[in-house]
Design a protein around this motif. Sequence first.
Motif, PDB file in Angstrom:
ATOM      1  N   VAL A   1      -2.459   9.608 -13.799  1.00  0.00           N
ATOM      2  CA  VAL A   1      -2.460  10.418 -12.636  1.00  0.00           C
ATOM      3  C   VAL A   1      -0.701  10.601 -12.246  1.00  0.00           C
ATOM      4  CG1 VAL A   1      -3.328  11.231 -10.599  1.00  0.00           C
ATOM      5  CG2 VAL A   1      -4.362  10.233 -11.917  1.00  0.00           C
ATOM      6  N   ILE A   2      -0.256  11.566 -12.178  1.00  0.00           N
ATOM      7  CA  ILE A   2       1.296  11.418 -11.643  1.00  0.00           C
ATOM      8  C   ILE A   2       0.963  11.704 -10.237  1.00  0.00           C
ATOM      9  CG2 ILE A   2       3.464  12.448 -12.293  1.00  0.00           C
ATOM     10  CD1 ILE A   2       2.233  10.744 -14.647  1.00  0.00           C
ATOM     11  N   LEU A   3       2.137  11.250  -9.513  1.00  0.00           N
ATOM     12  CA  LEU A   3       1.684  11.132  -8.333  1.00  0.00           C
ATOM     13  C   LEU A   3       3.393  11.472  -7.275  1.00  0.00           C
ATOM     14  CD1 LEU A   3       0.357   7.848  -7.573  1.00  0.00           C
ATOM     15  CD2 LEU A   3      -0.514   9.967  -7.831  1.00  0.00           C
ATOM     16  N   GLU A   4       3.715  12.517  -6.470  1.00  0.00           N
ATOM     17  CA  GLU A   4       4.518  12.393  -5.752  1.00  0.00           C
ATOM     18  C   GLU A   4       4.744  12.560  -4.594  1.00  0.00           C
ATOM     19  OE1 GLU A   4       5.455  17.058  -6.264  1.00  0.00           O
ATOM     20  OE2 GLU A   4       3.372  17.477  -5.986  1.00  0.00           O
ATOM     21  N   GLN A   5       5.682  12.281  -3.686  1.00  0.00           N
ATOM     22  CA  GLN A   5       5.513  12.601  -2.044  1.00  0.00           C
ATOM     23  C   GLN A   5       4.766  11.063  -1.694  1.00  0.00           C
ATOM     24  OE1 GLN A   5       4.083  15.731  -0.297  1.00  0.00           O
ATOM     25  NE2 GLN A   5       4.297  17.455  -1.940  1.00  0.00           N
ATOM     26  N   THR A   6       5.076  10.186  -2.302  1.00  0.00           N
ATOM     27  CA  THR A   6       5.471   8.706  -2.101  1.00  0.00           C
ATOM     28  C   THR A   6       5.423   8.739  -1.040  1.00  0.00           C
ATOM     29  OG1 THR A   6       4.404   8.871  -5.078  1.00  0.00           O
ATOM     30  CG2 THR A   6       4.375   6.874  -3.192  1.00  0.00           C
ATOM     31  N   GLN A   7       4.787   7.344  -0.250  1.00  0.00           N
ATOM     32  CA  GLN A   7       5.283   6.570   1.112  1.00  0.00           C
ATOM     33  C   GLN A   7       4.681   5.273   0.061  1.00  0.00           C
ATOM     34  OE1 GLN A   7       3.800   9.305   4.152  1.00  0.00           O
ATOM     35  NE2 GLN A   7       5.773   8.459   5.071  1.00  0.00           N
ATOM     36  N   VAL A   8       5.463   4.478   0.867  1.00  0.00           N
ATOM     37  CA  VAL A   8       5.538   2.828   0.702  1.00  0.00           C
ATOM     38  C   VAL A   8       4.641   2.587   1.995  1.00  0.00           C
ATOM     39  CG1 VAL A   8       6.173   0.606  -0.231  1.00  0.00           C
ATOM     40  CG2 VAL A   8       6.561   3.014  -1.564  1.00  0.00           C
ATOM     41  N   PHE A   9       4.257   1.720   1.991  1.00  0.00           N
ATOM     42  CA  PHE A   9       3.543   0.709   3.195  1.00  0.00           C
ATOM     43  C   PHE A   9       4.330  -0.855   3.719  1.00  0.00           C
ATOM     44  CE2 PHE A   9       1.373   4.495   3.207  1.00  0.00           C
ATOM     45  CZ  PHE A   9       1.712   5.546   4.037  1.00  0.00           C
ATOM     46  N   GLU A  10       4.435  -1.433   5.024  1.00  0.00           N
ATOM     47  CA  GLU A  10       3.941  -2.180   5.090  1.00  0.00           C
ATOM     48  C   GLU A  10       3.515  -3.407   5.256  1.00  0.00           C
ATOM     49  OE1 GLU A  10       6.289  -5.552   8.205  1.00  0.00           O
ATOM     50  OE2 GLU A  10       5.865  -3.639   8.877  1.00  0.00           O
TER      51      GLU A  10
ATOM     52  N   GLU B   1       1.111  -1.192  -0.087  1.00  0.00           N
ATOM     53  CA  GLU B   1       0.074  -0.310  -0.137  1.00  0.00           C
ATOM     54  C   GLU B   1       0.779   1.088   0.057  1.00  0.00           C
ATOM     55  OE1 GLU B   1      -2.807   0.120   2.851  1.00  0.00           O
ATOM     56  OE2 GLU B   1      -3.607  -2.238   2.432  1.00  0.00           O
ATOM     57  N   ILE B   2       0.794   1.999  -0.357  1.00  0.00           N
ATOM     58  CA  ILE B   2       1.358   2.973  -0.613  1.00  0.00           C
ATOM     59  C   ILE B   2      -0.068   4.727  -0.288  1.00  0.00           C
ATOM     60  CG2 ILE B   2       2.315   2.948  -2.222  1.00  0.00           C
ATOM     61  CD1 ILE B   2       0.104   5.356  -3.173  1.00  0.00           C
ATOM     62  N   THR B   3       0.551   5.880   0.045  1.00  0.00           N
ATOM     63  CA  THR B   3       0.004   7.144   0.173  1.00  0.00           C
ATOM     64  C   THR B   3       0.722   7.953  -0.601  1.00  0.00           C
ATOM     65  OG1 THR B   3       0.861   7.689   2.176  1.00  0.00           O
ATOM     66  CG2 THR B   3      -1.139   6.617   2.249  1.00  0.00           C
ATOM     67  N   ALA B   4       0.476   9.425  -1.513  1.00  0.00           N
ATOM     68  CA  ALA B   4       1.003   9.952  -2.169  1.00  0.00           C
ATOM     69  C   ALA B   4      -0.460  11.450  -2.349  1.00  0.00           C
ATOM     70  CB  ALA B   4       1.146   9.570  -4.381  1.00  0.00           C
ATOM     71  N   ILE B   5       0.649  12.583  -3.406  1.00  0.00           N
ATOM     72  CA  ILE B   5       0.163  13.543  -4.010  1.00  0.00           C
ATOM     73  C   ILE B   5      -0.445  13.442  -5.150  1.00  0.00           C
ATOM     74  CG2 ILE B   5       0.339  16.236  -4.090  1.00  0.00           C
ATOM     75  CD1 ILE B   5      -0.432  14.899  -0.703  1.00  0.00           C
ATOM     76  N   VAL B   6      -0.963  13.907  -5.892  1.00  0.00           N
ATOM     77  CA  VAL B   6      -1.552  13.726  -7.435  1.00  0.00           C
ATOM     78  C   VAL B   6      -0.458  15.219  -7.571  1.00  0.00           C
ATOM     79  CG1 VAL B   6      -2.635  14.934  -9.323  1.00  0.00           C
ATOM     80  CG2 VAL B   6      -3.656  13.027  -7.192  1.00  0.00           C
ATOM     81  N   GLN B   7       0.414  15.292  -8.583  1.00  0.00           N
ATOM     82  CA  GLN B   7       1.285  15.930  -8.953  1.00  0.00           C
ATOM     83  C   GLN B   7       0.736  16.475 -10.055  1.00  0.00           C
ATOM     84  OE1 GLN B   7       5.018  14.977  -9.663  1.00  0.00           O
ATOM     85  NE2 GLN B   7       6.258  16.889  -9.973  1.00  0.00           N
ATOM     86  N   GLY B   8       0.083  16.056 -10.712  1.00  0.00           N
ATOM     87  CA  GLY B   8      -0.461  16.002 -12.838  1.00  0.00           C
ATOM     88  C   GLY B   8      -0.739  14.910 -13.553  1.00  0.00           C
ATOM     89  N   TYR B   9      -0.736  15.153 -14.312  1.00  0.00           N
ATOM     90  CA  TYR B   9      -1.724  13.865 -15.033  1.00  0.00           C
ATOM     91  C   TYR B   9      -0.600  13.654 -16.263  1.00  0.00           C
ATOM     92  CZ  TYR B   9      -4.957  16.362 -12.701  1.00  0.00           C
ATOM     93  OH  TYR B   9      -5.602  16.197 -11.256  1.00  0.00           O
ATOM     94  N   ASP B  10      -0.636  12.499 -17.109  1.00  0.00           N
ATOM     95  CA  ASP B  10      -0.323  12.331 -17.755  1.00  0.00           C
ATOM     96  C   ASP B  10      -0.714  11.700 -19.543  1.00  0.00           C
ATOM     97  OD1 ASP B  10       0.856  10.756 -20.278  1.00  0.00           O
ATOM     98  OD2 ASP B  10       2.424   9.623 -19.478  1.00  0.00           O
ATOM     99  N   GLU B  11      -1.466  13.322 -20.228  1.00  0.00           N
ATOM    100  CA  GLU B  11      -3.002  12.830 -20.815  1.00  0.00           C
ATOM    101  C   GLU B  11      -3.050  11.849 -22.286  1.00  0.00           C
ATOM    102  OE1 GLU B  11      -5.305  14.599 -20.552  1.00  0.00           O
ATOM    103  OE2 GLU B  11      -4.927  16.187 -19.188  1.00  0.00           O
ATOM    104  N   LEU B  12      -1.400  11.246 -22.690  1.00  0.00           N
ATOM    105  CA  LEU B  12      -1.301  10.588 -23.189  1.00  0.00           C
ATOM    106  C   LEU B  12      -1.632   8.886 -23.300  1.00  0.00           C
ATOM    107  CD1 LEU B  12      -0.018   9.761 -26.495  1.00  0.00           C
ATOM    108  CD2 LEU B  12       2.471   9.139 -25.138  1.00  0.00           C
ATOM    109  N   ASN B  13      -1.089   8.335 -21.706  1.00  0.00           N
ATOM    110  CA  ASN B  13      -1.316   7.592 -20.679  1.00  0.00           C
ATOM    111  C   ASN B  13      -2.267   7.279 -20.131  1.00  0.00           C
ATOM    112  OD1 ASN B  13       1.329   6.071 -22.218  1.00  0.00           O
ATOM    113  ND2 ASN B  13       1.729   7.540 -21.076  1.00  0.00           N
TER     114      ASN B  13
END
Length: 117
Positions: free
Chosen positions: A103-112, A88-100
Amino acid sequence: MMIQSPIIRKLEKKEFEEIWSSNLHTFNKEWHQVKTVLPVGTKVSGYIEAFFPHGILIHIFQHNAVGLADTHSYAEKTPSEWMYPRHEITAIVQGYDELNQWVILEQTQVFENQFKG
Protein backbone atom coordinates in the motif's frame (compact mmCIF):
# COMPACT_ATOMS: atom_id res chain seq x y z
CA MET A 1 27.38 -33.73 15.26
CA MET A 2 28.14 -31.38 12.40
CA ILE A 3 25.57 -28.86 11.28
CA GLN A 4 25.59 -28.20 7.58
CA SER A 5 25.29 -24.64 6.35
CA PRO A 6 22.42 -23.95 3.98
CA ILE A 7 23.36 -23.77 0.35
CA ILE A 8 23.30 -20.19 -0.84
CA ARG A 9 23.38 -19.32 -4.50
CA LYS A 10 22.94 -16.16 -6.45
CA LEU A 11 19.63 -15.81 -8.29
CA GLU A 12 19.46 -14.07 -11.61
CA LYS A 13 16.93 -11.25 -11.73
CA LYS A 14 14.52 -13.16 -13.99
CA GLU A 15 14.52 -16.20 -11.68
CA PHE A 16 13.97 -14.01 -8.62
CA GLU A 17 11.06 -12.22 -10.31
CA GLU A 18 9.43 -15.57 -11.21
CA ILE A 19 9.75 -16.89 -7.64
CA TRP A 20 8.56 -13.57 -6.15
CA SER A 21 5.56 -13.41 -8.48
CA SER A 22 4.46 -17.00 -7.89
CA ASN A 23 4.76 -16.55 -4.12
CA LEU A 24 2.74 -13.32 -4.11
CA HIS A 25 0.13 -14.95 -6.34
CA THR A 26 -0.87 -17.14 -3.37
CA PHE A 27 -1.96 -13.97 -1.53
CA ASN A 28 -4.13 -12.46 -4.28
CA LYS A 29 -7.36 -12.92 -2.30
CA GLU A 30 -5.90 -11.14 0.75
CA TRP A 31 -4.41 -8.40 -1.46
CA HIS A 32 -7.79 -7.73 -3.08
CA GLN A 33 -9.37 -7.52 0.38
CA VAL A 34 -6.71 -5.04 1.57
CA LYS A 35 -7.41 -2.76 -1.40
CA THR A 36 -11.15 -2.99 -0.73
CA VAL A 37 -10.93 -2.06 2.95
CA LEU A 38 -8.11 0.49 2.52
CA PRO A 39 -9.20 2.63 -0.44
CA VAL A 40 -7.18 5.64 -1.58
CA GLY A 41 -7.60 8.47 0.94
CA THR A 42 -7.96 6.21 4.00
CA LYS A 43 -6.01 7.24 7.10
CA VAL A 44 -4.01 4.32 8.51
CA SER A 45 -1.76 3.76 11.49
CA GLY A 46 1.10 1.35 12.03
CA TYR A 47 4.80 1.23 12.72
CA ILE A 48 8.09 1.28 10.84
CA GLU A 49 9.25 -2.24 9.95
CA ALA A 50 12.34 -1.73 7.82
CA PHE A 51 14.24 0.69 5.62
CA PHE A 52 14.58 -0.34 1.95
CA PRO A 53 16.03 1.40 -1.08
CA HIS A 54 12.40 1.75 -2.28
CA GLY A 55 11.41 3.61 0.92
CA ILE A 56 10.29 2.65 4.40
CA LEU A 57 8.16 -0.47 4.88
CA ILE A 58 5.32 0.15 7.30
CA HIS A 59 3.28 -2.50 9.11
CA ILE A 60 -0.29 -1.21 8.81
CA PHE A 61 -2.36 -2.28 11.79
CA GLN A 62 -5.58 -2.57 9.80
CA HIS A 63 -5.57 -6.01 8.14
CA ASN A 64 -1.84 -6.61 8.67
CA ALA A 65 -1.06 -4.92 5.38
CA VAL A 66 2.37 -3.69 4.31
CA GLY A 67 2.75 -0.05 3.36
CA LEU A 68 5.54 1.80 1.61
CA ALA A 69 6.37 5.40 2.49
CA ASP A 70 8.81 7.74 0.79
CA THR A 71 11.67 8.33 3.22
CA HIS A 72 12.51 11.82 2.00
CA SER A 73 8.96 13.15 2.25
CA TYR A 74 9.02 13.19 6.04
CA ALA A 75 12.61 12.51 7.15
CA GLU A 76 13.44 16.22 7.19
CA LYS A 77 10.57 17.02 9.58
CA THR A 78 11.07 13.98 11.84
CA PRO A 79 13.67 13.83 14.62
CA SER A 80 16.42 11.40 13.58
CA GLU A 81 16.03 9.39 16.79
CA TRP A 82 12.49 8.48 15.69
CA MET A 83 13.66 7.10 12.33
CA TYR A 84 13.97 3.52 13.59
CA PRO A 85 11.91 0.32 13.40
CA ARG A 86 8.86 0.07 15.66
CA HIS A 87 8.19 3.84 15.82
CA GLU A 88 4.49 4.39 15.27
CA ILE A 89 3.17 6.29 12.26
CA THR A 90 0.00 7.58 10.67
CA ALA A 91 -0.39 8.07 6.92
CA ILE A 92 -2.88 8.35 4.08
CA VAL A 93 -3.30 5.66 1.39
CA GLN A 94 -2.11 7.16 -1.90
CA GLY A 95 -2.27 4.05 -4.10
CA TYR A 96 -1.00 0.50 -4.54
CA ASP A 97 2.12 -1.26 -5.75
CA GLU A 98 0.62 -4.26 -7.51
CA LEU A 99 3.99 -5.90 -8.22
CA ASN A 100 4.94 -6.12 -4.53
CA GLN A 101 1.46 -5.94 -2.97
CA TRP A 102 2.34 -2.84 -0.95
CA VAL A 103 0.00 0.00 0.00
CA ILE A 104 1.63 3.28 -1.08
CA LEU A 105 1.45 5.88 1.69
CA GLU A 106 1.72 9.66 1.80
CA GLN A 107 1.42 12.40 4.43
CA THR A 108 3.29 10.15 6.82
CA GLN A 109 3.85 11.28 10.38
CA VAL A 110 6.25 9.46 12.71
CA PHE A 111 5.75 9.55 16.48
CA GLU A 112 8.10 9.24 19.42
CA ASN A 113 6.27 6.23 20.88
CA GLN A 114 7.20 2.74 19.79
CA PHE A 115 4.87 -0.19 19.12
CA LYS A 116 5.19 -2.66 22.01
CA GLY A 117 2.94 -5.45 20.71
